[in-house]
Design a protein around this motif. Structure first.
Motif, short mmCIF file in Angstrom:
data_model
loop_
_atom_site.label_atom_id
_atom_site.label_comp_id
_atom_site.label_asym_id
_atom_site.label_seq_id
_atom_site.Cartn_x
_atom_site.Cartn_y
_atom_site.Cartn_z
N GLN A 14 26.00 -25.47 11.18
CA GLN A 14 25.67 -25.51 9.76
C GLN A 14 25.88 -24.15 9.13
N CYS A 24 28.23 -28.95 7.13
CA CYS A 24 27.83 -29.35 8.46
C CYS A 24 29.04 -29.80 9.25
N TYR A 70 23.66 -37.23 9.85
CA TYR A 70 22.45 -37.34 9.03
C TYR A 70 22.18 -36.01 8.34
N TRP A 71 21.67 -36.09 7.12
CA TRP A 71 21.11 -34.93 6.43
C TRP A 71 19.62 -35.17 6.22
N GLN A 81 15.82 -33.29 4.88
CA GLN A 81 15.14 -32.22 4.16
C GLN A 81 13.80 -31.97 4.84
N ALA A 107 26.43 -36.07 -1.49
CA ALA A 107 26.92 -35.73 -0.16
C ALA A 107 28.20 -36.50 0.09
N ARG A 109 31.39 -37.09 3.32
CA ARG A 109 31.86 -36.85 4.68
C ARG A 109 33.33 -37.27 4.71
N SER A 139 30.78 -32.60 6.84
CA SER A 139 30.06 -33.13 5.68
C SER A 139 29.54 -31.99 4.83
N LEU A 173 26.65 -31.25 1.61
CA LEU A 173 25.53 -31.71 0.79
C LEU A 173 25.43 -30.75 -0.39
N TYR A 183 17.34 -27.54 5.14
CA TYR A 183 18.19 -28.74 5.16
C TYR A 183 18.84 -28.82 6.53
N CYS A 210 21.06 -30.83 9.42
CA CYS A 210 22.11 -31.80 9.69
C CYS A 210 21.96 -32.24 11.14
#
Lengths: 112, 115
Positions: B6, B23, B33-34, B36, B67, B69, B75, B77, B90, B92
């Motif tokens: 990241q 990411c 996946y993202w 928070q 977001a 990908r 990816s 965000l 954040y 990933c």
């Protein structure tokens, strides 16, 4: 319905002692319960996980105890070591749905 | 095997500014996946991709977060405009397959501070 409640928020244990972290869930459809370990500046890493068809799972010094009727599960760390000092998160998910619902975390400190 | 990468690791911006996080998942992992993670809380899923497609974005504040990908690998965000309450880490994560039982591997995260 989707919450996972975790306690305590922080825990201090002497080296060699047993660390115990508890979680409770509401959604009875949850059927996969992993525990994650997170060190400062790092992402969470899977530690151990359990399915509700067993009441206990042990991997080395780490044990998950699961009580389906009470909708509770706990992590026990035997012979706790300073290297175990980290934040621990319990989580839960539905079978076939990999969306994890995390608890609020427990900061564990092991003192010499 | 290289882990989830990241960048940046840290970012400080003023409210109403925009920011983007990048990411790179583990090679071969189809699902990304993202999350928070607000200080003192567990990670909360924002969005899940299976290859190029979005599987779940139900908790993504779509008025300000986006977001993508591209090509089913990296990816990004984005937050535009940022609010004070967006201050968080954040994370990933990626997994070999979206099915249960496949471990999610997390990156180190990007710590965002909005002033």
């Amino acid at each position: 319905q989707q919450q996972v409640k975790q306690s305590p928020q922080s825990l201090i244990v002497q080296k060699g002692g047993i660390s115990i972290i508890n979680c409770a869930y509401e959604n009875t459809a949850f059927d996969y319960f992993p525990w994650y370990q997170q060190f400062p500046g790092k992402g969470p890493a899977l530690l151990i996980a359990i399915r509700p068809d067993v009441s206990e799972k042990k991997e080395g010094r780490f044990t998950i105890s699961f009580n389906k009727s009470a909708k509770q599960f706990s992590l026990h760390i035997m012979d706790s070591q300073p290297g175990d000092s980290a934040t621990y998160f319990c989580a839960a998910t539905l079978f076939g749905n990999e969306k994890l619902t995390f608890g609020t975390g427990t900061r564990l400190t092991i003192i010499p | 095997e290289a882990g989830v990468a990241q960048s940046p690791r840290y970012k400080i911006i003023e409210k109403r500014q925009s920011v983007a996080f990048w990411c790179n998942p583990i090679s071969g992992h189809a699902t990304l996946y993202w999350y928070q993670q607000i200080l003192g809380q567990g990670p909360k899923l924002l969005i899940q991709f299976q290859n190029n497609g979005v599987v779940d974005d139900s908790q993504l504040p779509k008025d300000r977060f986006s977001a993508e990908r591209l090509k089913g690998v990296d990816s990004t965000l984005k937050i535009q405009p940022a609010k004070l309450e967006d201050s968080a880490v954040y994370l990933c994560a990626s997994s070999l397959d979206g099915g249960q039982g496949y471990e999610q591997y997390f990156g180190p995260g990007t710590r965002l501070t909005v002033t």
